[in-house]
Design a protein around this motif. Structure first.
Motif, short mmCIF file in Angstrom:
data_model
loop_
_atom_site.label_atom_id
_atom_site.label_comp_id
_atom_site.label_asym_id
_atom_site.label_seq_id
_atom_site.Cartn_x
_atom_site.Cartn_y
_atom_site.Cartn_z
N SER A 131 0.86 -1.19 0.00
CA SER A 131 0.00 0.00 0.00
C SER A 131 0.89 1.24 0.00
O SER A 131 2.04 1.20 0.44
N THR A 132 0.39 2.33 -0.51
CA THR A 132 1.21 3.54 -0.60
C THR A 132 0.36 4.80 -0.47
O THR A 132 -0.83 4.79 -0.79
N ALA A 133 1.01 5.86 -0.01
CA ALA A 133 0.37 7.17 0.04
C ALA A 133 0.73 7.96 -1.22
O ALA A 133 0.19 9.04 -1.47
N GLU A 134 1.65 7.41 -2.02
CA GLU A 134 2.04 8.10 -3.26
C GLU A 134 0.91 8.04 -4.28
O GLU A 134 0.13 7.08 -4.31
N ARG A 135 0.86 9.04 -5.13
CA ARG A 135 -0.15 9.11 -6.18
C ARG A 135 0.54 9.26 -7.53
O ARG A 135 1.68 9.73 -7.61
N ILE A 136 -0.17 8.91 -8.58
CA ILE A 136 0.35 9.12 -9.92
C ILE A 136 0.52 10.62 -10.16
O ILE A 136 -0.38 11.41 -9.84
N ASN A 137 1.66 10.99 -10.69
CA ASN A 137 1.96 12.40 -10.95
C ASN A 137 1.23 12.85 -12.22
O ASN A 137 1.78 12.79 -13.32
N THR A 138 -0.01 13.30 -12.05
CA THR A 138 -0.82 13.66 -13.23
C THR A 138 -0.28 14.89 -13.95
O THR A 138 -0.41 15.01 -15.16
N GLU A 139 0.36 15.79 -13.20
CA GLU A 139 0.93 16.98 -13.83
C GLU A 139 2.05 16.58 -14.81
O GLU A 139 2.14 17.13 -15.90
N LYS A 140 2.86 15.64 -14.37
CA LYS A 140 3.94 15.16 -15.23
C LYS A 140 3.36 14.49 -16.49
O LYS A 140 3.91 14.63 -17.59
N LEU A 141 2.25 13.79 -16.31
CA LEU A 141 1.62 13.11 -17.44
C LEU A 141 1.04 14.10 -18.45
O LEU A 141 0.89 13.79 -19.62
N LYS A 142 0.65 15.28 -17.96
CA LYS A 142 0.06 16.30 -18.85
C LYS A 142 1.11 17.01 -19.70
O LYS A 142 0.78 17.64 -20.69
N ALA A 143 2.37 16.92 -19.28
CA ALA A 143 3.45 17.61 -20.01
C ALA A 143 3.54 17.07 -21.44
O ALA A 143 3.37 15.87 -21.68
N ARG A 144 3.77 17.98 -22.37
CA ARG A 144 3.90 17.56 -23.78
C ARG A 144 5.20 16.77 -23.93
O ARG A 144 6.27 17.23 -23.57
N GLU A 145 5.05 15.57 -24.43
CA GLU A 145 6.20 14.68 -24.55
C GLU A 145 5.99 13.77 -25.74
O GLU A 145 4.86 13.43 -26.09
N GLN A 146 7.08 13.38 -26.34
CA GLN A 146 6.99 12.46 -27.49
C GLN A 146 6.37 11.14 -27.05
O GLN A 146 6.76 10.58 -26.02
N ILE A 147 5.39 10.65 -27.81
CA ILE A 147 4.81 9.33 -27.54
C ILE A 147 5.53 8.33 -28.46
O ILE A 147 5.39 8.38 -29.68
N MET A 148 6.35 7.49 -27.84
CA MET A 148 7.17 6.54 -28.60
C MET A 148 6.37 5.32 -29.05
O MET A 148 6.68 4.69 -30.05
N PHE A 149 5.35 4.98 -28.26
CA PHE A 149 4.53 3.80 -28.58
C PHE A 149 3.16 3.99 -27.95
O PHE A 149 3.04 4.44 -26.82
#
Length: 273
Positions: A131-149
């Motif tokens: 179990s964890t208190a960490e969450r998915i970093n949604t802000e990082k996911l929103k950053a424009r980044e190349q989609i390799m696959f």
């Protein structure tokens, strides 16, 4: 309703120590489906059963996680619970002229609802789930980044005899910074309810773990009168209107770094109103 591409494909994509495998092939033959239903002790399986489809993420050392229809259906309730029976009866009353209404009283969950979160790979050397208190970093996911696959794989779908839809699909996108995966079970029973069970999996390339978040949402159609009906068929749109019933947050630690103890997932449940 999803558009079904029946062109078979088998793709492998490697990045760093990881390999993503996406296999998409034809619907299972009815004879194979009947045999599988018997093995799984279920009266019947979804009408569009992609039993050979799989999305797999595997580390070069062997551990990993995959998503397939058979394991997902093992998580379906074989004996209807109270909520399911009540829902089935309500649905049956609204469809008393339907041939399907006679079938749904069999003791199994005819909606194929599953809380499947993936199948861990690697035998003894697999993820340590804590179990964890960490969450998915949604802000990082929103950053424009190349989609390799990017790939989306349908695992099963059933139209509930034209009175709704029940489907399970999984999609992944790989970026230079890591990968993000969404496994979504979506159920709409016309006139009765909408339910969504989402599993999100995120790995940042420099970390020795993945974050897995599971969210279950549901509401009765009667409570959604303020929502434009066209959104009922759009999972991405309708999700914001559905109350969250349960959330689970887990860290999937890589085996070389994992401790010996397995903690139970943090789970918050809200009684079904």
């Amino acid at each position: 309703m999803m558009i079904h591409g029946f062109k078979s494909s088998n793709q492998d994509f490697s990045f760093g120590p990881w390999k993503v495998t996406a296999i998409k092939t034809h619907i299972m033959k009815s004879s194979d489906v009947e045999k599988l239903a018997e093995e799984m002790h279920m009266p019947c399986l979804p009408e569009m059963m992609f039993g050979d489809n799989v999305l797999r993420i595997q580390h070069s050392s062997g551990f990993g996680i995959e998503f397939n229809a058979k394991d997902a259906l093992k998580r379906v309730n074989k004996h209807q619970g109270v909520v399911k029976v009540a829902c089935a009866e309500e649905w049956q009353e609204s469809r008393s002229d339907s041939e399907h209404s006679k079938e749904i009283v069999k003791p199994y969950d005819w909606t194929y609802t599953t809380d499947y979160k993936g199948t861990l790979l690697g035998g003894n050397e697999t993820f340590n789930v804590v179990s964890t208190a960490e969450r998915i970093n949604t802000e990082k996911l929103k950053a424009r980044e190349q989609i390799m696959f990017f790939e989306e794989v349908l695992l099963f779908e059933d139209e509930l005899h034209d009175h709704g839809v029940s489907s399970l699909s999984v999609k992944i996108r790989v970026m230079p910074s890591g990968f993000f995966l969404l496994l979504r079970f979506f159920l709409r029973v016309d006139g009765v309810l909408i339910r969504m069970n989402d599993t999100r999996l995120y790995h940042e390339a420099d970390k020795s773990f993945m974050i897995r978040e599971y969210t279950s949402r549901e509401d009765k159609i009667g409570n959604l009168s303020h929502v434009p009906p066209p959104l009922y068929t759009e999972p991405n749109e309708i999700s914001q209107y559905l109350p969250v019933l349960e959330t689970t947050y887990e860290k999937l630690e890589f085996p070389a770094l994992s401790g010996s103890e397995n903690a139970a997932p943090v789970s918050t449940s809200v009684p079904n109103a």
